[in-house]
Design a protein around this motif. Structure first.
Motif, PDB file in Angstrom:
ATOM      1  N   ILE A   1       7.496 -91.843  83.449  1.00  4.39           N
ATOM      2  CA  ILE A   1       6.277 -92.015  82.655  1.00  4.39           C
ATOM      3  C   ILE A   1       6.135 -90.952  81.565  1.00  4.39           C
ATOM      4  O   ILE A   1       5.575 -91.217  80.509  1.00  4.39           O
ATOM      5  N   THR A   2       6.641 -89.718  81.803  1.00  5.09           N
ATOM      6  CA  THR A   2       6.594 -88.687  80.760  1.00  5.09           C
ATOM      7  C   THR A   2       7.857 -87.845  80.831  1.00  5.09           C
ATOM      8  O   THR A   2       8.435 -87.644  81.901  1.00  5.09           O
ATOM      9  N   MET A   3       8.262 -87.340  79.664  1.00  6.32           N
ATOM     10  CA  MET A   3       9.391 -86.402  79.578  1.00  6.32           C
ATOM     11  C   MET A   3       9.183 -85.524  78.356  1.00  6.32           C
ATOM     12  O   MET A   3       8.902 -86.034  77.262  1.00  6.32           O
ATOM     13  N   ARG A   4       9.315 -84.222  78.549  1.00  7.69           N
ATOM     14  CA  ARG A   4       9.181 -83.302  77.422  1.00  7.69           C
ATOM     15  C   ARG A   4      10.131 -82.128  77.604  1.00  7.69           C
ATOM     16  O   ARG A   4      10.408 -81.695  78.731  1.00  7.69           O
ATOM     17  N   GLU A   5      10.609 -81.610  76.495  1.00 17.47           N
ATOM     18  CA  GLU A   5      11.529 -80.486  76.532  1.00 17.47           C
ATOM     19  C   GLU A   5      10.761 -79.173  76.605  1.00 17.47           C
ATOM     20  O   GLU A   5       9.708 -79.019  75.968  1.00 17.47           O
ATOM     21  N   VAL A   6      11.293 -78.223  77.369  1.00 21.24           N
ATOM     22  CA  VAL A   6      10.716 -76.887  77.481  1.00 21.24           C
ATOM     23  C   VAL A   6      11.835 -75.866  77.362  1.00 21.24           C
ATOM     24  O   VAL A   6      13.012 -76.210  77.465  1.00 21.24           O
ATOM     25  N   ASP A   7      11.457 -74.620  77.145  1.00 21.38           N
ATOM     26  CA  ASP A   7      12.431 -73.517  76.992  1.00 21.38           C
ATOM     27  C   ASP A   7      13.441 -73.814  75.900  1.00 21.38           C
ATOM     28  O   ASP A   7      14.666 -73.647  76.083  1.00 21.38           O
ATOM     29  N   GLY A   8      12.957 -74.294  74.770  1.00 18.96           N
ATOM     30  CA  GLY A   8      13.834 -74.554  73.637  1.00 18.96           C
ATOM     31  C   GLY A   8      14.812 -75.678  73.853  1.00 18.96           C
ATOM     32  O   GLY A   8      15.890 -75.679  73.248  1.00 18.96           O
ATOM     33  N   GLY A   9      14.488 -76.611  74.710  1.00 19.96           N
ATOM     34  CA  GLY A   9      15.355 -77.750  74.950  1.00 19.96           C
ATOM     35  C   GLY A   9      16.343 -77.558  76.081  1.00 19.96           C
ATOM     36  O   GLY A   9      17.089 -78.488  76.414  1.00 19.96           O
ATOM     37  N   GLU A  10      16.360 -76.377  76.687  1.00 22.77           N
ATOM     38  CA  GLU A  10      17.300 -76.134  77.784  1.00 22.77           C
ATOM     39  C   GLU A  10      16.849 -76.799  79.084  1.00 22.77           C
ATOM     40  O   GLU A  10      17.682 -77.093  79.942  1.00 22.77           O
ATOM     41  N   ARG A  11      15.566 -77.034  79.221  1.00 21.55           N
ATOM     42  CA  ARG A  11      15.044 -77.679  80.413  1.00 21.55           C
ATOM     43  C   ARG A  11      14.104 -78.817  79.999  1.00 21.55           C
ATOM     44  O   ARG A  11      13.602 -78.852  78.863  1.00 21.55           O
ATOM     45  N   ILE A  12      13.876 -79.741  80.902  1.00 21.59           N
ATOM     46  CA  ILE A  12      12.954 -80.848  80.650  1.00 21.59           C
ATOM     47  C   ILE A  12      11.947 -80.932  81.791  1.00 21.59           C
ATOM     48  O   ILE A  12      12.263 -80.665  82.952  1.00 21.59           O
ATOM     49  N   ASP A  13      10.733 -81.276  81.413  1.00 27.30           N
ATOM     50  CA  ASP A  13       9.655 -81.484  82.381  1.00 27.30           C
ATOM     51  C   ASP A  13       9.409 -82.990  82.447  1.00 27.30           C
ATOM     52  O   ASP A  13       9.040 -83.607  81.441  1.00 27.30           O
ATOM     53  N   VAL A  14       9.599 -83.602  83.612  1.00 27.66           N
ATOM     54  CA  VAL A  14       9.512 -85.057  83.752  1.00 27.66           C
ATOM     55  C   VAL A  14       8.513 -85.423  84.839  1.00 27.66           C
ATOM     56  O   VAL A  14       8.218 -84.640  85.738  1.00 27.66           O
ATOM     57  N   ALA A  15       7.981 -86.638  84.731  1.00 30.98           N
ATOM     58  CA  ALA A  15       7.060 -87.175  85.735  1.00 30.98           C
ATOM     59  C   ALA A  15       7.427 -88.629  85.988  1.00 30.98           C
ATOM     60  O   ALA A  15       7.666 -89.390  85.045  1.00 30.98           O
ATOM     61  N   TYR A  16       7.472 -89.006  87.260  1.00 29.25           N
ATOM     62  CA  TYR A  16       7.814 -90.362  87.677  1.00 29.25           C
ATOM     63  C   TYR A  16       6.687 -90.929  88.533  1.00 29.25           C
ATOM     64  O   TYR A  16       6.046 -90.203  89.314  1.00 29.25           O
ATOM     65  N   GLN A  17       6.463 -92.216  88.388  1.00 29.96           N
ATOM     66  CA  GLN A  17       5.683 -92.944  89.371  1.00 29.96           C
ATOM     67  C   GLN A  17       6.670 -93.511  90.385  1.00 29.96           C
ATOM     68  O   GLN A  17       7.652 -94.149  90.000  1.00 29.96           O
ATOM     69  N   VAL A  18       6.384 -93.270  91.675  1.00 33.43           N
ATOM     70  CA  VAL A  18       7.365 -93.614  92.702  1.00 33.43           C
ATOM     71  C   VAL A  18       6.719 -94.426  93.817  1.00 33.43           C
ATOM     72  O   VAL A  18       5.518 -94.324  94.071  1.00 33.43           O
ATOM     73  N   ARG A  19       7.551 -95.233  94.436  1.00 27.43           N
ATOM     74  CA  ARG A  19       7.189 -95.959  95.651  1.00 27.43           C
ATOM     75  C   ARG A  19       8.197 -95.580  96.722  1.00 27.43           C
ATOM     76  O   ARG A  19       9.389 -95.865  96.594  1.00 27.43           O
ATOM     77  N   LEU A  20       7.718 -94.941  97.780  1.00 24.33           N
ATOM     78  CA  LEU A  20       8.601 -94.401  98.810  1.00 24.33           C
ATOM     79  C   LEU A  20       9.106 -95.504  99.739  1.00 24.33           C
ATOM     80  O   LEU A  20       8.457 -96.527  99.920  1.00 24.33           O
ATOM     81  N   ARG A  21      10.259 -95.247 100.317  1.00 22.89           N
ATOM     82  CA  ARG A  21      10.748 -96.124 101.376  1.00 22.89           C
ATOM     83  C   ARG A  21       9.956 -95.846 102.650  1.00 22.89           C
ATOM     84  O   ARG A  21       9.483 -94.729 102.870  1.00 22.89           O
ATOM     85  N   ARG A  22       9.814 -96.860 103.485  1.00 29.65           N
ATOM     86  CA  ARG A  22       8.981 -96.728 104.683  1.00 29.65           C
ATOM     87  C   ARG A  22       9.484 -95.636 105.621  1.00 29.65           C
ATOM     88  O   ARG A  22       8.703 -94.924 106.239  1.00 29.65           O
TER      89      ARG A  22
END
Length: 227
Positions: free
Chosen positions: A175-196
């Motif tokens: 759902i979101t992705m952005r670069e941090v630390d000058g592009g060396e790292r990325i901050d991401v967010a996922y919507q997830v559905r877990l297995r039972r």
């Protein structure tokens, strides 16, 4: 033993015993409603003051209805007095309003000496509230929650992450992705559905195997509803 039907039939001029029974029943009914609210509440904005307000509002409603009685003049006077008071409390959840109405309804029922209706209505309301909270009626969440973390911005880490998520998570959507630390790292967010058979703590443990991953957060769907 006091005959309750006799007490209820002499409601034109309430006696001290009648008023005591009325206020006590209003307190018991509203306490049951408050108990039901406390044990069926879902979300983040739980308020102890609101639960106590449910009890107090019922007692106040019973007192007001006894004071008015069958007198039209008193009713109009009370209406004018209440119109001066402005209630500015906002409710984020319509369910809170229903519980407040239930407490007021129980108090009004007690105040007009309809004790059977007040007690029966309160019992029915509480039972239905418990049933609805356990049945999951109205739930329409395709995802269980939101998973967020930071990781190195390289193809090896992304490939390992995708492999772990496909093995442990039934469905995931970025759902979101952005670069941090000058592009060396990325901050991401996922919507997830877990297995039972894969609880959230096991999934988080697997994610820690990705080299360089950090700041792992998992928020359940019910908890993020009000954010």
């Amino acid at each position: 033993m006091l005959d309750l039907l006799t007490v209820q039939s002499s409601a034109a001029y309430p006696t001290v015993i009648t008023m005591a029974y009325t206020l006590l029943l209003a307190f018991v009914c509203s306490t049951a409603i408050g108990f039901t609210y406390e044990h069926t509440f879902l979300g983040l904005s739980y308020s102890r003051n609101f639960v106590q307000a449910l009890v107090l509002s019922s007692v106040v409603a019973a007192t007001v209805m006894q004071a008015i009685g069958d007198n039209v003049g008193r009713g109009l006077g009370m209406l004018g007095a209440l119109s001066i008071v402005r209630f500015r409390t906002s409710f984020k959840d319509p369910r809170d309003i229903m519980f407040l109405f239930a407490a007021l309804g129980a108090g009004i029922g007690c105040g007009v000496f309809a004790w059977g209706i007040a007690a029966g209505g309160t019992l029915t309301f509480c039972v239905i509230a418990f049933v609805l909270s356990r049945s999951g009626l109205g739930t329409k969440n395709f995802f269980d929650g939101m998973l967020r973390f930071a990781m190195p911005n390289n193809s090896e880490s992304r490939a390992q992450l995708e492999k772990i998520m496909r093995a442990n998570i039934k469905t995931f959507v970025l759902i979101t992705m952005r670069e941090v630390d000058g592009g060396e790292r990325i901050d991401v967010a996922y919507q997830v559905r877990l297995r039972r058979k894969r609880p959230a703590n096991e999934v988080l443990k697997e994610l820690t195997l990705v080299p360089g991953i950090s700041d792992i957060h998992f928020m359940m769907q019910d908890a993020t509803t009000e954010v």
